[in-house]
Design an enzyme around this catalytic site. Structure first.
Site: not given
Ligand code: GLC
Length: 742
Positions: A280
């Protein structure tokens, strides 16, 4: 099986394995040409700069690095024009390895569907798959190869703002929905132009953050992890999910991003996952903040060792992996395994044949937000609305009403209907293509009905100056429709709330409206279960309208006037007070179960509150009524290799057509570990015309009776069981008993 079929199947599997062998051969031959820097480049993902979905790291060299083959993927690059531009940069690199474009297409790309929690309230797997299918068609037409969805985190704590992205509290319903969403996103097969790779997130147990506070620690037994939180991930994997995303939280002391038990033992080991894992946003680097890694280099070591293949936005791999390989601390085999997983997907998507195949402006224009897609969005939105209360048949509204006062801070909102994760499209004029609730009512009522409007108050804040105008407006009308709730940025990522009551002075506005003596209908728009006890106790008619997306206004109008009979059921328990959280339906009995919601004394209850939710899991009303009768079991004693046919009659005893979500619950009366008071094990959404009846059938087999026993083995144990048929988890209509004998 007929000879021809067997032969055909054999030919197909030989062709597929030949094709697969071709892809693997291509991957291996490409890998041999790559330098270590180019390999690490494939593990590196940056965000575009037009919209950040996390803490941005300024890096002016992204485009230069892409041309040098040091970037494998970009996220937040919107549209065919920009994806083509970035792909052209990648085509200038030595090996011309195409970029993967990822995007949070959580519930729609341009045509926005209800938030996932609202879709879950439809209990309609076909509708849920359709929503993902339309999202994939639009996103893939805009150059997107990969959506960071479905989010399959079980959510038992409505203080956690991200419950809006998931399917609620139940593992069985959540697993079915996870599978439907993956199938919707990925379509028939990866590489089809209208399919995108799914990304199952957030692995794992992110929804169990202590205190419902986002990014907070998670501490749970291996049993709870396997019994409650992992099954939706496995269901998504079994549905063919191409990728996984790990989670920000530490799990039992080890951050998920560096958690080999999760990613190596379970996902890539026991489950044989062949796709790749993306971290993430920045979660690799955040292992330093966790106090798990000494520095970014240590974080890179832990993450690659634990099976995180791609680094989203932390630069840990970019700046440390080559050195770790040189120092002999990380084997190049680990890097190669991660690179091959990523390259394999790029080949499957056909990107080496044509890197621009998804960046076709003509397809983008035809596909985005077209009439068909909007019709689908309207269908799904209608099915997601939950009727919580309808005394004196206040609803549906008559189309002969002379004057309607439509009051409240959500009435004329556009973006607030779109939810936290609506795709941030550039140059967007929401009022040009989103149907507000006011627009929806205007589209619905005839020229003989007058619509009056007053805002009354803001969603939050303590200003009541608008109340007088609202009261005056209400007094001119035959009925008041009051639209209140949360704005789109009050649930979602980093939007945990310690107090989930209706924000601001909205409940005071409800009181002022009721005080006019006019009939009042309340619409509650939110991304999570809210607490609104006074409203729930005093207002005759309440619809939970979540955040319904592009067609919100039309869907709400269809339900208000009975052109669609509401059929939603709550996918999450609604607490009476925050103090009850976590509160969920499939809890254990305890040694002193409270016999009823008012029981006090030496029982498991609160002395200052009823021992029940405000609205239970699986609850939702209809404009009609259903009668359940004639429960029959094909047997009351079965062996583990046998099953029981459960049947009953469902009759629509009302005056209008309606859909009922009939729920099958099981109670295992005793086991090698304590068992929940009841567990959802099947459901069907049944449409019946007025007066129509249907025999409903379920099958109970060993799988439906199985759980993780005291040795953490998935098995069913002989003993007594109760089978219940419910209209909700607390409204059990029919029940019977049976025994599993071996
Ligand atoms: C965010 C979220 C995740 C998302 C990613 C890209 O922090 O936790 O769910 O897909 O970053 O945007």
């Amino acid at each position: 099986m007929k000879k021809t079929t067997a032969l055909t199947l054999l030919m197909i599997s030989l062709f597929a394995s030949a094709q697969q062998e071709t892809i693997d051969q291509k991957v291996n031959s490409l890998l041999k040409k790559m330098t270590i820097e180019e390999k690490i480049g494939q593990l590196n993902q940056y965000t575009g700069d037009n919209s950040a979905t996390g803490p941005i790291t300024i890096n002016p060299n992204k485009q230069t690095e892409i041309k040098a083959g040091l970037v494998g993927s970009m996220l937040n690059i919107i549209g065919t024009k920009y994806t083509r531009q970035y792909q052209e940069l990648a085509m200038q690199s030595r090996l011309k390895i195409p970029l993967l474009f990822g995007q949070d297409v959580i519930h729609g790309y341009k045509t926005t569907f209800p938030i996932p929690l609202a879709e879950a309230a439809s209990w309609d797997l076909t509708a849920i798959e359709l929503a993902a299918r339309v999202a994939a068609r639009e996103a893939s037409a805009s150059g997107i190869h990969w959506t960071f969805a479905p989010m399959v985190d079980i959510g038992r704590d409505p203080r956690w703002g991200r419950v809006m992205e998931g399917a609620g509290e139940d593992t069985y319903l959540g697993s079915k929905i996870a599978s439907a969403r993956v199938k919707g996103f990925q379509g028939n097969k990866l590489g089809d132009l209208n399919s995108v790779m799914a990304c199952v997130k957030h692995f794992a147990a992110y929804g169990a953050a202590v205190g419902g506070r986002d990014y907070n620690s998670v501490d749970m037994s291996e049993r709870m992890l396997w019994e409650t939180y992992l099954p939706p991930f496995k269901a998504a994997l079994d549905a063919g999910a191409a990728t996984f995303m790990n989670s920000f939280n530490d799990l039992n002391g080890i951050p998920a991003t560096g958690n080999a038990h999760l990613q190596r033992d379970i996902l890539k080991g026991k489950w044989h996952f062949q796709g790749f894992v993306v971290s993430d946003w920045g979660s690799i680097g955040e292992m330093v903040a966790h106090g798990y890694s000494k520095d970014l280099k240590a974080a890179a070591f832990s993450a690659i060792t634990a099976g995180s293949d791609m680094d989203m936005e932390s630069n840990a791999y970019r700046y440390n992996l080559a050195e770790l390989v040189k120092e002999g601390k990380v084997s190049v085999d680990l890097i190669d395994d991660a690179v091959k997983r990523i390259l394999r997907k790029k080949f499957e998507l056909g990107l080496f044949d044509d890197p621009y195949r998804y960046s076709d402006g003509k397809r983008e224009e035809k596909e985005l937000n077209n009439i068909e897609n909007r019709k689908s969005a309207l269908e799904v939105a209608k099915k997601s609305i939950v009727l919580l209360k309808n005394e004196n048949e206040t609803l549906p509204l008559s189309k002969n009403l002379k004057t309607i006062a439509f009051i409240g801070p959500m009435v004329k909102e556009y973006k607030a209907n779109m939810g936290f994760w609506a795709v941030d499209l550039p140059e967007i004029n929401y009022d040009k293509w989103v149907v507000s609730q006011w627009d929806g009512l205007q589209n619905k009522v005839g020229k003989n009905t007058k619509l009056l409007y007053a805002k009354g108050c803001e969603v939050d804040g303590d200003n009541k100056e608008g109340f007088a105008e609202a009261v005056a407006t209400a007094n001119k009308a035959d009925i008041v429709i009051l639209s209140i709730g949360e704005r789109h940025n009050m649930s979602g990522e980093a939007k945990s709330r310690s107090d989930i009551h209706l924000p601001g002075v909205q409940e005071d506005l409800v009181k002022a409206m009721l005080a006019t003596g006019k009939p009042v209908v309340v619409l509650v728009n939110a991304g999570r279960p809210l607490i609104f006890n006074w409203t729930a106790d005093n207002v005759p008619a309440i619809l939970y309208t979540w955040w319904l997306g592009t067609e919100a206004g039309n869907a709400i109008a269809d339900v208000l006037f009975g052109d669609y009979n509401p059929s939603g059921k709550l996918p999450m328990t609604f607490p009476r007070e925050v103090g009850q959280i976590p509160i969920y339906y499939n809890h254990f009995s305890t040694g002193r179960p409270a016999p009823d919601e008012n029981a006090k004394g030496y029982v498991s209850s609160y002395i200052d509150l009823k021992n029940s939710p405000k609205f239970p899991f699986g609850y939702g009303l209809s404009y009609t009524k259903f009668d359940y009768s004639g429960l029959k079991l094909s047997s009351t004693k079965i062996k583990s290799n046998e099953n029981i046919k459960v049947s009953f009659q469902l009759l629509n005893v009302g005056k209008v057509t309606g859909e009922e979500v009939v729920q099958l619950y099981i109670k295992d009366k005793f086991g090698s570990v304590v068992r929940p008071v009841l567990e959802l094990r099947d459901f069907q959404k049944v449409k019946l015309n007025a007066g129509e009846s249907k025999t409903i059938e379920f099958t109970i087999d060993k799988e439906k009776l199985s759980f993780y026993n005291d040795k953490l083995e998935w098995n069913a144990e002989p003993g007594d069981f109760e089978v219940m048929i419910g209209a909700s988890s607390t409204d059990i209509k029919l029940k019977s008993n049976f025994e599993l004998v071996d």
